[in-house]
Motif scaffolding. Structure first.
Motif, PDB file in Angstrom:
ATOM      1  N   ASP A   1       0.836  -1.212   0.000  1.00  0.00           N
ATOM      2  CA  ASP A   1       0.000   0.000   0.000  1.00  0.00           C
ATOM      3  C   ASP A   1       0.858   1.243   0.000  1.00  0.00           C
ATOM      4  OD1 ASP A   1      -0.920  -0.232   3.523  1.00  0.00           O
ATOM      5  OD2 ASP A   1       1.002   0.074   2.499  1.00  0.00           O
TER       6      ASP A   1
ATOM      7  N   SER B   1       0.096  11.688  -5.543  1.00  0.00           N
ATOM      8  CA  SER B   1      -1.142  10.911  -5.639  1.00  0.00           C
ATOM      9  C   SER B   1      -2.193  11.610  -6.488  1.00  0.00           C
ATOM     10  CB  SER B   1      -1.693  10.640  -4.228  1.00  0.00           C
ATOM     11  OG  SER B   1      -1.954  11.881  -3.596  1.00  0.00           O
ATOM     12  N   SER B   2      -1.979  12.853  -6.773  1.00  0.00           N
ATOM     13  CA  SER B   2      -2.959  13.587  -7.596  1.00  0.00           C
ATOM     14  C   SER B   2      -2.769  13.380  -9.069  1.00  0.00           C
ATOM     15  CB  SER B   2      -2.875  15.084  -7.245  1.00  0.00           C
ATOM     16  OG  SER B   2      -1.591  15.580  -7.570  1.00  0.00           O
TER      17      SER B   2
ATOM     18  N   ARG C   1      -5.969  -2.571  -1.446  1.00  0.00           N
ATOM     19  CA  ARG C   1      -5.736  -1.223  -0.925  1.00  0.00           C
ATOM     20  C   ARG C   1      -5.121  -0.323  -1.989  1.00  0.00           C
ATOM     21  NH1 ARG C   1      -4.130  -4.047   3.786  1.00  0.00           N
ATOM     22  NH2 ARG C   1      -1.935  -3.809   3.238  1.00  0.00           N
ATOM     23  N   TYR C   2      -4.229  -0.882  -2.817  1.00  0.00           N
ATOM     24  CA  TYR C   2      -3.586  -0.067  -3.853  1.00  0.00           C
ATOM     25  C   TYR C   2      -4.617   0.435  -4.848  1.00  0.00           C
ATOM     26  CZ  TYR C   2      -0.516   1.426  -7.627  1.00  0.00           C
ATOM     27  OH  TYR C   2       0.097   2.181  -8.610  1.00  0.00           O
TER      28      TYR C   2
ATOM     29  N   SER D   1      -7.541   1.111  -4.317  1.00  0.00           N
ATOM     30  CA  SER D   1      -8.387   2.157  -3.733  1.00  0.00           C
ATOM     31  C   SER D   1      -7.721   3.524  -3.846  1.00  0.00           C
ATOM     32  CB  SER D   1      -8.683   1.834  -2.264  1.00  0.00           C
ATOM     33  OG  SER D   1      -7.486   1.897  -1.510  1.00  0.00           O
ATOM     34  N   ALA D   2      -6.389   3.593  -3.958  1.00  0.00           N
ATOM     35  CA  ALA D   2      -5.674   4.872  -4.115  1.00  0.00           C
ATOM     36  C   ALA D   2      -4.431   4.635  -4.967  1.00  0.00           C
ATOM     37  CB  ALA D   2      -5.294   5.434  -2.765  1.00  0.00           C
TER      38      ALA D   2
END
Length: 673
Positions: free
Chosen positions: A7, A18-19, A91-92, A94-95
């Motif tokens: 993650d 992350s954007s 989890r990855y 998810s973001a």
């Protein structure tokens, strides 16, 4: 252990925001681009199923493309990571963001054959045909890890080598191709005084003011050609002191064979060189002295040589020694071996062959005796004979490394004096003495006979009565003629001994009553002296000439009386030395003694001690010479101990008879009536 889809919290150091939005691509045109990549590329959908792989994936994992498509990504992981990886993947998704996977962790892949191998993975989200997917770039790190391990091992080895080099006492440093210092160990710091930091980047031979044995360019050309060089250098330390070093250079080359550095190892030999120079100076001085001594010895007319050890090995000899022996004696050869090799024999003054234990040289080195004026005759290899006087003196052992060093062995100085001329003169003198003695016997006998006759006849009232002065004169004449008769007999004995014509009339004789008889007779000649005889034996039988041994005892006891002018006891003692097979006799007085400086010559002919003259004690100086000759011809020995002013003790030994029956008193001469 990490999994391919850790993650975002495991990747805090990523530089990707992350954007950032996922890349939009179409499945219709992506496959050719996947196959261009040198890394294994896998595109996984949100369910964790592999939808696209490239050819490198097939090569790395050993699966055909058809075996991978539609399979869960966990197929490429070891079984132990399957469960945890599924949670990480969810989890990855998810973001999702672009980042390297498992930074600082050891990532592992699994091939079709079950082999596990290290991998490096980078993740990127993308929209494939509008749906969210993740593309993973997988790189096989096996080769890189092996290389890294080797690099780490080399680094550890280098560090270990550096530590070991620092432990060395020698100065060790590395210079580049223009002699600038790259490495400087602690040994160099201790020797030269400059720290590694001081020396770093400095030109070594400038820093140390090195003096080379040849031009530096010659050394550099040689090391370029040979790859190494050795020699001695003189260098200057930080404090100004100068050191001499034993230097070794080794050229270091790279893989292409180009010179890159020079390893130099310097060992301080300053003290060793100082010791060597001092030793060389001492050696040179010693050699010069030895040469000078040899020249002095060669100039001497007498044979002079040095021997060492119980076998009398030759150390050095002068030129005359070769002439005395009639042969060259090689250095370090034992004396007996030299004599045997050249057929040389030694004889005493009477012409009897000497046994090795009687040689003056061997007596000196084996027993430490000081032998003075011993008469020997050398029969040389050519058959000629040379009479000599031998003096042998023991010297202190010479230890160390010099030319005369012999460890702890005894060293003796031997001098051979050629007495041929003296012997010839002595022979003439002895002939004259013999003739004179014979010529004197007749008139002396007549003179003594007529003197005795006058005294006896007058005492018997025959002829006119002599006056007092006439009688006194005749008694003086008788005394003088008696002395002359004794002197004549001594002179005749000397000439007989020198000519070898004195014959012994040996018979079995009991020495005890013989000695008692001599003591009793001589006691009648003195009232100032108390003559005593002591022995624990009733009989001591020897094979001797009783007349000659009586002559010896008479002389020794008479001397004890004569050399005790103030009177006193004279003790005669007899004993048996059973182990040696000898009868021992001693005569002790408390008289004037013999001066220390004359004791070595007291058995010589016509030799009289100085204190005897001072006391007015008369004598010819022949008695002790004759006594020793008579005792030695019996196979015994005669010697003495004396202290001036305290008295003298003479000792003599005679061989005991080995016939047991003959030792009974009834079968021997010399017993008292």
């Amino acid at each position: 252990m990490s999994t391919p889809m850790s993650d975002a919290r495991e990747s805090q150091h990523t530089s990707v925001s992350s954007s950032s939005g996922p890349l939009h691509i179409s499945s219709a045109n992506v496959q050719p681009f996947l196959d261009i990549s040198p890394d294994a590329l896998v595109i996984v959908n949100a369910a964790g199923t592999m939808v696209m792989v490239n050819g490198q994936t097939e090569a790395v994992f050993g699966y055909a493309r058809s075996q991978l498509l539609g399979q869960p990504l966990e197929l490429l992981l070891p079984q132990r990571f399957h469960a945890v990886h599924t949670a990480h993947r969810e989890r990855y998704f998810s973001a999702p963001l672009s980042r390297p996977m498992g930074v600082g962790l050891q990532l592992v892949g699994r091939r079709r054959d079950g082999d596990e191998f290290p991998v490096e993975i980078s993740l990127n989200p993308l929209l494939l045909d509008g749906a969210l997917h993740v593309i993973g770039a997988i790189r096989d790190m096996t080769v890189q890890q092996v290389a890294e391990r080797e690099r780490l091992l080399q680094l550890r080895q280098i560090r270990l080598q550096a530590e070991l080099i620092n432990l060395a006492h020698d100065a060790i440093f590395i210079s580049d191709s223009i002699s600038r210092v790259l490495f400087w160990n602690k040994g160099a710091e201790e020797l030269y005084g400059w720290t590694a930091q001081d020396a770093q980047g400095r030109v070594s031979h400038v820093l140390l003011q090195t003096r080379f044995p040849v031009d530096l360019s010659v050394i550099e050309a040689g090391i370029e050609r040979e790859g190494q060089w050795e020699g001695e250098l003189v260098q200057t330390c930080r404090d100004g002191s100068v050191v001499t070093v034993e230097s070794r250079w080794a050229l270091v080359r790279d893989e292409q064979g180009h010179p890159t550095a020079i390893l130099e190892i310097d060992r301080d030999i300053t003290r060793r060189r100082q010791f060597e120079q001092a030793a060389q100076s001492v050696h040179t001085e010693t050699a010069a002295r030895l040469t000078f001594m040899q020249q002095v010895l060669d100039a001497l007319p007498s044979g002079v040589f040095l021997v060492h050890g119980p076998h009398a090995r030759l150390l050095l000899a002068n030129r005359a020694a070769t002439g005395v022996w009639g042969a060259q004696w090689p250095a370090d050869q034992p004396m007996l071996e030299f004599l045997a090799a050249n057929g040389i024999a030694l004889f005493d003054a009477q012409g009897r062959i000497l046994q090795p234990e009687q040689y003056a040289t061997l007596r000196a080195v084996r027993y430490g005796e000081e032998v003075l004026q011993q008469q020997e005759t050398i029969r040389r290899p050519d058959g000629s004979s040379l009479p000599i006087l031998v003096n042998a003196l023991t010297l202190p052992a010479q230890q160390g490394t010099g030319p005369l060093a012999t460890s702890a062995e005894a060293v003796a100085l031997i001098v051979h004096q050629d007495v041929t001329v003296l012997k010839e003169a002595e022979y003439v003198k002895d002939e004259f003495v013999g003739i004179a003695a014979h010529e004197l016997r007749t008139p002396l006998a007549a003179l003594k006979g007529f003197t005795d006759m006058l005294l006896v006849q007058t005492a018997r009232k025959r002829g006119p009565q002599l006056s007092g002065w006439q009688k006194e004169a005749l008694e003086e004449i008788e005394l003088a003629t008696t002395r002359l008769v004794v002197l004549t007999e001594e002179l005749l004995d000397v000439t007989r001994l020198q000519a070898g014509r004195l014959q012994l009339q040996r018979t079995l004789t009991d020495v005890v009553p013989l000695a008692r008889r001599v003591v009793a007779l001589l006691q009648q000649t003195t009232t100032q002296h108390q003559l005593e005889i002591g022995t624990p034996h009733l009989h001591l039988v020897a094979q001797i000439d009783p007349g000659r041994i009586e002559q010896v005892l008479t002389n020794l006891i008479g001397n004890a009386i004569k050399f005790s002018p103030q009177g006193g006891p004279v003790i005669v003692t007899l004993w048996e030395e059973a182990a040696a097979g000898m009868v021992g006799i001693s005569v002790r007085d408390r008289g004037v003694g013999i001066p220390q400086h004359q004791q070595a010559q007291i058995f010589g002919r016509f030799m009289r001690a100085d204190n005897a003259r001072a006391w007015g004690i008369s004598g010819t100086g022949l008695g002790l010479y004759i006594c020793r000759e008579l005792v030695e011809r019996h196979g015994g020995q005669l010697w003495f101990e004396s202290e001036e002013g305290a008295g003298t003790t003479f000792f003599l030994t005679l061989p005991i008879s080995t016939n047991r029956e003959s030792r009974e008193p009834s079968s021997v001469s010399g017993s008292l009536p």
